[in-house]
Design a protein around this motif. Structure first.
Motif, PDB file in Angstrom:
ATOM      1  N   PHE A  59       0.831  -1.213   0.000  1.00 37.73           N
ATOM      2  CA  PHE A  59       0.000   0.000   0.000  1.00 37.73           C
ATOM      3  C   PHE A  59       0.864   1.260   0.000  1.00 37.73           C
ATOM      4  O   PHE A  59       0.622   2.195  -0.773  1.00 37.73           O
ATOM      5  CB  PHE A  59      -0.924   0.009   1.217  1.00 37.73           C
ATOM      6  CG  PHE A  59      -1.657   1.311   1.405  1.00 37.73           C
ATOM      7  CD1 PHE A  59      -2.786   1.598   0.654  1.00 37.73           C
ATOM      8  CD2 PHE A  59      -1.205   2.257   2.317  1.00 37.73           C
ATOM      9  CE1 PHE A  59      -3.456   2.809   0.814  1.00 37.73           C
ATOM     10  CE2 PHE A  59      -1.861   3.460   2.485  1.00 37.73           C
ATOM     11  CZ  PHE A  59      -2.995   3.738   1.730  1.00 37.73           C
ATOM     12  N   CYS A  60       1.865   1.286   0.874  1.00 35.94           N
ATOM     13  CA  CYS A  60       2.710   2.479   0.985  1.00 35.94           C
ATOM     14  C   CYS A  60       3.492   2.717  -0.301  1.00 35.94           C
ATOM     15  O   CYS A  60       3.637   3.859  -0.754  1.00 35.94           O
ATOM     16  CB  CYS A  60       3.663   2.342   2.167  1.00 35.94           C
ATOM     17  SG  CYS A  60       2.839   2.303   3.777  1.00 35.94           S
ATOM     18  N   LYS A  62       2.615   1.838  -3.313  1.00 33.10           N
ATOM     19  CA  LYS A  62       1.665   2.321  -4.316  1.00 33.10           C
ATOM     20  C   LYS A  62       1.262   3.764  -4.050  1.00 33.10           C
ATOM     21  O   LYS A  62       1.170   4.583  -4.980  1.00 33.10           O
ATOM     22  CB  LYS A  62       0.423   1.422  -4.305  1.00 33.10           C
ATOM     23  CG  LYS A  62      -0.597   1.736  -5.387  1.00 33.10           C
ATOM     24  CD  LYS A  62      -0.072   1.375  -6.753  1.00 33.10           C
ATOM     25  CE  LYS A  62      -1.145   1.536  -7.817  1.00 33.10           C
ATOM     26  NZ  LYS A  62      -0.636   1.220  -9.173  1.00 33.10           N
ATOM     27  N   ARG A  63       1.046   4.081  -2.790  1.00 37.49           N
ATOM     28  CA  ARG A  63       0.623   5.442  -2.427  1.00 37.49           C
ATOM     29  C   ARG A  63       1.721   6.458  -2.735  1.00 37.49           C
ATOM     30  O   ARG A  63       1.436   7.559  -3.215  1.00 37.49           O
ATOM     31  CB  ARG A  63       0.275   5.468  -0.936  1.00 37.49           C
ATOM     32  CG  ARG A  63      -0.227   6.802  -0.419  1.00 37.49           C
ATOM     33  CD  ARG A  63      -1.606   7.133  -0.951  1.00 37.49           C
ATOM     34  NE  ARG A  63      -2.098   8.384  -0.405  1.00 37.49           N
ATOM     35  CZ  ARG A  63      -1.769   9.583  -0.854  1.00 37.49           C
ATOM     36  NH1 ARG A  63      -0.938   9.691  -1.874  1.00 37.49           N
ATOM     37  NH2 ARG A  63      -2.261  10.674  -0.307  1.00 37.49           N
ATOM     38  N   LYS A  66       1.945   7.600  -6.302  1.00 36.66           N
ATOM     39  CA  LYS A  66       0.891   8.502  -6.773  1.00 36.66           C
ATOM     40  C   LYS A  66       0.969   9.894  -6.161  1.00 36.66           C
ATOM     41  O   LYS A  66       0.065  10.709  -6.373  1.00 36.66           O
ATOM     42  CB  LYS A  66      -0.479   7.883  -6.474  1.00 36.66           C
ATOM     43  CG  LYS A  66      -0.753   6.609  -7.265  1.00 36.66           C
ATOM     44  CD  LYS A  66      -2.158   6.093  -7.026  1.00 36.66           C
ATOM     45  CE  LYS A  66      -2.453   4.870  -7.891  1.00 36.66           C
ATOM     46  NZ  LYS A  66      -3.829   4.366  -7.689  1.00 36.66           N
ATOM     47  N   GLN A  78       9.661   4.056  -2.757  1.00 37.65           N
ATOM     48  CA  GLN A  78       8.801   2.974  -3.248  1.00 37.65           C
ATOM     49  C   GLN A  78       9.482   1.624  -3.063  1.00 37.65           C
ATOM     50  O   GLN A  78       8.880   0.661  -2.562  1.00 37.65           O
ATOM     51  CB  GLN A  78       8.509   3.174  -4.740  1.00 37.65           C
ATOM     52  CG  GLN A  78       7.379   4.107  -5.062  1.00 37.65           C
ATOM     53  CD  GLN A  78       7.111   4.115  -6.554  1.00 37.65           C
ATOM     54  OE1 GLN A  78       7.587   4.985  -7.284  1.00 37.65           O
ATOM     55  NE2 GLN A  78       6.369   3.141  -7.016  1.00 37.65           N
ATOM     56  N   ILE A 270       5.008  10.923   3.481  1.00 37.47           N
ATOM     57  CA  ILE A 270       3.859  11.557   2.826  1.00 37.47           C
ATOM     58  C   ILE A 270       3.758  13.029   3.226  1.00 37.47           C
ATOM     59  O   ILE A 270       3.548  13.916   2.386  1.00 37.47           O
ATOM     60  CB  ILE A 270       2.559  10.814   3.197  1.00 37.47           C
ATOM     61  CG1 ILE A 270       2.534   9.426   2.552  1.00 37.47           C
ATOM     62  CG2 ILE A 270       1.338  11.618   2.769  1.00 37.47           C
ATOM     63  CD1 ILE A 270       2.450   9.436   1.053  1.00 37.47           C
ATOM     64  N   ARG A 274       4.201  15.979   0.480  1.00 39.95           N
ATOM     65  CA  ARG A 274       2.877  16.372   0.009  1.00 39.95           C
ATOM     66  C   ARG A 274       2.962  17.747  -0.639  1.00 39.95           C
ATOM     67  O   ARG A 274       3.534  18.680  -0.086  1.00 39.95           O
ATOM     68  CB  ARG A 274       1.890  16.403   1.169  1.00 39.95           C
ATOM     69  CG  ARG A 274       0.464  16.757   0.753  1.00 39.95           C
ATOM     70  CD  ARG A 274      -0.431  16.766   1.967  1.00 39.95           C
ATOM     71  NE  ARG A 274      -0.581  15.434   2.520  1.00 39.95           N
ATOM     72  CZ  ARG A 274      -0.721  15.171   3.815  1.00 39.95           C
ATOM     73  NH1 ARG A 274      -0.684  16.160   4.688  1.00 39.95           N
ATOM     74  NH2 ARG A 274      -0.873  13.934   4.238  1.00 39.95           N
TER      75      ARG A 274
END
Length: 294
Positions: A59-60, A62-63, A66, A78, A270, A274
């Motif tokens: 999940f991390c 993939k997140r 994006k 990643q 993140i 961001r």
């Protein structure tokens, strides 16, 4: 150091101290099918933590892929989180499904390895090799974050891949040749140094300071898990008692708190990367009619 003693027993035949309050052998759940085949699962409570780790890793990763805007170390982060999911999956297979580590240790000492023991060695190398390489990845992330290395250059990628190969080679040789120093140097030493350097690099980034609480919490959970699995293992086992320490003992806490720690590190990444939104405010005053108000 209960958990690390158990890990070392896969390679060097070291056993936990006889004075330890922790169980001398892990709990096993065994099942028989109609053909008489027996399937035994060691440390069954580790399985949920490994599934959680795989979920976090995928999940991390993939997140992070994006995240909007320019993020030069995107591929490095990643890769790091993806490797974490793979590492914990291999650890779950190794610790839960692949037989008795003491038998493997004896086979290594006698140079008599069958196919089952070969699989144990393979997953052991993947487990410990990726553990070290994840720390190496964070080391590279930190150096790239402070622009010491260029994450887009072929040299950086080549250097990272060479580092991975050297780590796997040293672990393989160390396990097969019973080099006891490999565990202390590659598992404890390299991991500790790389993670500490990563922390220092993040402290040097002014824009990252607002997100430091997440990184600090990640470090705290990692430290608690490490403490529970090492010098605090005996205290954990005494507190839980002989029954519960079989299921949620030091090894379980180390796996669980590692997952929580990585989740906080993900939040940190993140928050730091961001993209800031541009806020356009509307004012009720017409600048052409009332220029004196501006």
């Amino acid at each position: 150091m209960q958990y690390f003693s158990n890990l070392q027993s896969y390679f060097y035949g070291s056993n936990s101290s006889s004075n330890s309050s922790c169980p001398s052998s892990p709990v096993q759940w065994c099942f028989n099918d109609i053909d008489g085949y027996e399937l035994c699962i060691r440390n069954p409570t580790l399985i949920p933590t490994c599934i959680l780790a795989l979920t976090i890793g995928l999940f991390c990763s993939k997140r992070i892929s994006k995240l909007p805007g320019t993020f030069s170390t995107r591929w490095l982060y990643q890769l790091t989180f993806f490797l974490y999911g793979i590492m914990m999956t291999s650890a779950g297979i190794l610790h839960c499904f692949l037989g008795d580590p003491q038998k493997l240790s004896n086979a290594l000492q006698d140079n008599d390895i069958n196919s089952s023991e070969f699989m144990q060695i393979l997953f052991a190398v993947i487990d410990v090799g990726l553990t070290t390489n994840i720390a190496v990845s964070f080391f590279f992330c930190g150096l790239c974050d402070i622009k010491f290395l260029n994450p887009e250059s072929k040299f950086t990628r080549f250097l990272l891949m060479i580092s991975y190969c050297i780590v796997f080679l040293l672990w393989t040789l160390g396990i097969l040749n019973q080099w006891t120093w490999t565990f202390h140097v590659l598992y404890l030493g390299v991991v500790s140094v790389c993670c500490f350097i990563y922390l220092l690099t993040q402290l040097c980034i002014k824009s990252a300071r607002r997100a430091l609480p997440s990184l600090i919490f990640g470090g705290i959970y990692g430290a608690i898990g490490l403490f529970a699995a090492s010098i605090g293992a005996d205290h954990v086992c005494k507190s839980e008692g002989p029954f519960w320490s079989q299921y949620i003992g030091p090894e379980f806490l180390w796996f669980l708190f590692s997952d929580i720690s990585m989740a906080f590190v993900f939040l940190y990444v993140i928050q730091v990367n961001r993209k800031k939104k541009t806020v356009i405010k509307r004012y009720p005053v017409d600048i052409e009619k009332n220029p004196e108000k501006f």
